[in-house]
Design a protein around this motif. Sequence first.
Motif, short mmCIF file in Angstrom:
data_model
loop_
_atom_site.label_atom_id
_atom_site.label_comp_id
_atom_site.label_asym_id
_atom_site.label_seq_id
_atom_site.Cartn_x
_atom_site.Cartn_y
_atom_site.Cartn_z
N LYS A 94 0.83 -1.19 0.00
CA LYS A 94 0.00 0.00 0.00
C LYS A 94 0.87 1.25 0.00
CE LYS A 94 -3.53 -2.65 0.08
NZ LYS A 94 -4.14 -2.98 -1.24
N GLN A 95 0.52 2.19 -0.88
CA GLN A 95 1.30 3.40 -1.06
C GLN A 95 0.52 4.64 -0.63
OE1 GLN A 95 4.55 3.16 -2.43
NE2 GLN A 95 4.16 0.95 -2.26
N ARG A 96 1.26 5.69 -0.27
CA ARG A 96 0.68 7.01 -0.08
C ARG A 96 1.00 7.82 -1.33
NH1 ARG A 96 3.25 5.63 4.22
NH2 ARG A 96 5.03 6.98 3.74
N ILE A 97 -0.04 8.20 -2.03
CA ILE A 97 0.11 8.83 -3.35
C ILE A 97 -0.42 10.26 -3.28
CG2 ILE A 97 -0.65 8.71 -5.76
CD1 ILE A 97 -0.92 5.61 -5.23
N LEU A 98 0.37 11.19 -3.79
CA LEU A 98 0.00 12.61 -3.77
C LEU A 98 -0.06 13.12 -5.20
CD1 LEU A 98 -0.50 15.32 -2.33
CD2 LEU A 98 1.99 15.60 -2.21
N VAL A 99 -1.17 13.74 -5.56
CA VAL A 99 -1.34 14.35 -6.88
C VAL A 99 -1.37 15.86 -6.72
CG1 VAL A 99 -2.76 14.48 -8.96
CG2 VAL A 99 -2.69 12.35 -7.63
N LEU A 100 -0.49 16.54 -7.44
CA LEU A 100 -0.42 18.00 -7.39
C LEU A 100 -1.15 18.57 -8.60
CD1 LEU A 100 3.30 18.57 -6.31
CD2 LEU A 100 1.26 18.25 -4.87
N ALA A 101 -2.20 19.35 -8.36
CA ALA A 101 -3.03 19.91 -9.42
C ALA A 101 -2.97 21.44 -9.33
CB ALA A 101 -4.47 19.44 -9.29
N PRO A 102 -2.33 22.10 -10.27
CA PRO A 102 -2.31 23.56 -10.22
C PRO A 102 -3.72 24.15 -10.16
CG PRO A 102 -0.77 22.75 -11.85
CD PRO A 102 -1.55 21.57 -11.38
N HIS A 103 -4.63 23.57 -10.94
CA HIS A 103 -6.02 24.02 -10.98
C HIS A 103 -6.94 22.85 -10.63
CE1 HIS A 103 -3.86 26.47 -14.18
NE2 HIS A 103 -3.93 27.23 -13.10
N THR A 104 -8.16 23.16 -10.30
CA THR A 104 -9.04 22.17 -9.69
C THR A 104 -9.35 20.96 -10.56
OG1 THR A 104 -10.76 23.77 -10.27
CG2 THR A 104 -10.18 23.58 -7.95
N ASP A 105 -9.27 21.04 -11.88
CA ASP A 105 -9.59 19.88 -12.71
C ASP A 105 -8.36 19.17 -13.29
OD1 ASP A 105 -8.88 21.87 -14.47
OD2 ASP A 105 -10.70 21.76 -15.69
N ASP A 106 -7.17 19.64 -12.97
CA ASP A 106 -5.97 19.09 -13.60
C ASP A 106 -5.68 17.64 -13.19
OD1 ASP A 106 -5.46 21.40 -15.03
OD2 ASP A 106 -4.18 22.26 -13.47
N ALA A 107 -5.94 17.31 -11.95
CA ALA A 107 -5.70 15.94 -11.49
C ALA A 107 -6.58 14.96 -12.25
CB ALA A 107 -5.95 15.82 -9.99
N GLU A 108 -7.84 15.34 -12.45
CA GLU A 108 -8.78 14.45 -13.14
C GLU A 108 -8.38 14.28 -14.60
OE1 GLU A 108 -9.44 16.95 -11.18
OE2 GLU A 108 -11.27 16.69 -10.01
N PHE A 109 -8.00 15.37 -15.26
CA PHE A 109 -7.58 15.27 -16.65
C PHE A 109 -6.28 14.48 -16.78
CE2 PHE A 109 -10.24 19.10 -17.75
CZ PHE A 109 -10.95 18.50 -18.78
N GLY A 110 -5.32 14.77 -15.93
CA GLY A 110 -3.99 14.18 -16.08
C GLY A 110 -3.89 12.73 -15.64
N CYS A 111 -4.62 12.36 -14.59
CA CYS A 111 -4.47 10.99 -14.08
C CYS A 111 -5.72 10.49 -13.37
CB CYS A 111 -3.25 10.89 -13.17
SG CYS A 111 -3.10 12.16 -11.90
N GLY A 112 -6.89 10.91 -13.84
CA GLY A 112 -8.12 10.50 -13.18
C GLY A 112 -8.34 9.01 -13.16
N GLY A 113 -8.05 8.33 -14.26
CA GLY A 113 -8.21 6.89 -14.30
C GLY A 113 -7.26 6.18 -13.36
N THR A 114 -6.03 6.66 -13.31
CA THR A 114 -5.02 6.08 -12.43
C THR A 114 -5.39 6.29 -10.97
OG1 THR A 114 -3.30 6.39 -14.10
CG2 THR A 114 -2.57 6.17 -11.81
N ILE A 115 -5.89 7.48 -10.64
CA ILE A 115 -6.34 7.74 -9.27
C ILE A 115 -7.41 6.71 -8.88
CG2 ILE A 115 -7.66 9.34 -7.82
CD1 ILE A 115 -6.26 11.63 -9.34
N ASN A 116 -8.40 6.53 -9.74
CA ASN A 116 -9.47 5.59 -9.43
C ASN A 116 -8.94 4.17 -9.28
OD1 ASN A 116 -11.89 3.71 -10.91
ND2 ASN A 116 -12.52 5.06 -9.24
N LYS A 117 -8.03 3.77 -10.13
CA LYS A 117 -7.42 2.44 -10.05
C LYS A 117 -6.70 2.25 -8.72
CE LYS A 117 -3.90 -0.41 -12.39
NZ LYS A 117 -4.68 -1.50 -13.02
N PHE A 118 -5.90 3.24 -8.33
CA PHE A 118 -5.13 3.12 -7.09
C PHE A 118 -6.03 3.13 -5.86
CE2 PHE A 118 -0.93 4.91 -9.00
CZ PHE A 118 -0.66 3.67 -9.54
N VAL A 119 -7.06 3.97 -5.88
CA VAL A 119 -8.01 3.97 -4.77
C VAL A 119 -8.68 2.60 -4.64
CG1 VAL A 119 -10.23 4.87 -3.97
CG2 VAL A 119 -8.47 6.45 -4.77
#
Length: 213
Positions: free
Chosen positions: A6-31
């Motif tokens: 199990k990892q602690r993963i941090l996503v840095l998003a300059p603007h509120t939708d950047d995390a979803e655009f850049g790695c939204g699928g990966t975030i969901n997979k890891f969660v």
Amino acid sequence: MKISEKQRILVLAPHTDDAEFGCGGTINKFVNEGHEVYCVAFSACERSVLDKFPGDILRTEVKRATKRLGIKPENLILLDYMVRTMNYHRQEILDDLIKFRKEINPNIVFIPSLTDIHQDHKTVAEEGLRAFKFSTVLQYEMPWNNLTFTTSTFVMLDEENVKAKVEALAEYESQAHRNYANENFIRSLATTRGVQINTEYAECFDILRWIIT
């Protein structure tokens, strides 16, 4: 290769939708795999919101969007930097990142690409690398901003992950006018990256640091 521990993963998003655009699928997979995912959004872009929406609409939308991806509400951190001015606040941003490094101590950090031409994205990427140079650091792609992008790492996605990304981005009604904010583009890019590794869907990243323990 599957990340077993199990990892602690941090996503840095300059603007509120950047995390979803850049790695939204990966975030969901890891969660879904049980990893602890945090997201820091530096700006809710009040100055860029269309007049027909409330100025703080992106604060509401990002909460709904990250919930769609499975991020816990307490793991979403919203900061108050003004859009298109982050290059003037490098030290404050670095100070915030060092604080998050101490509090979260992430194993893996996702940042925008260093080749991203948006001034806010580039600033967060540069200060992110400076703060987390002793962690694994991956750059996510945003094709409309990247002059170049090296597809050196891929995360395999399934339909559930892509659907979660599409649904998360659909929460951003205030951003629906952008030509990349639509299901067709999101699925097309995921399909293209999937073809590159002989799977149905994927997201790709460029490695800055990969630390093996």
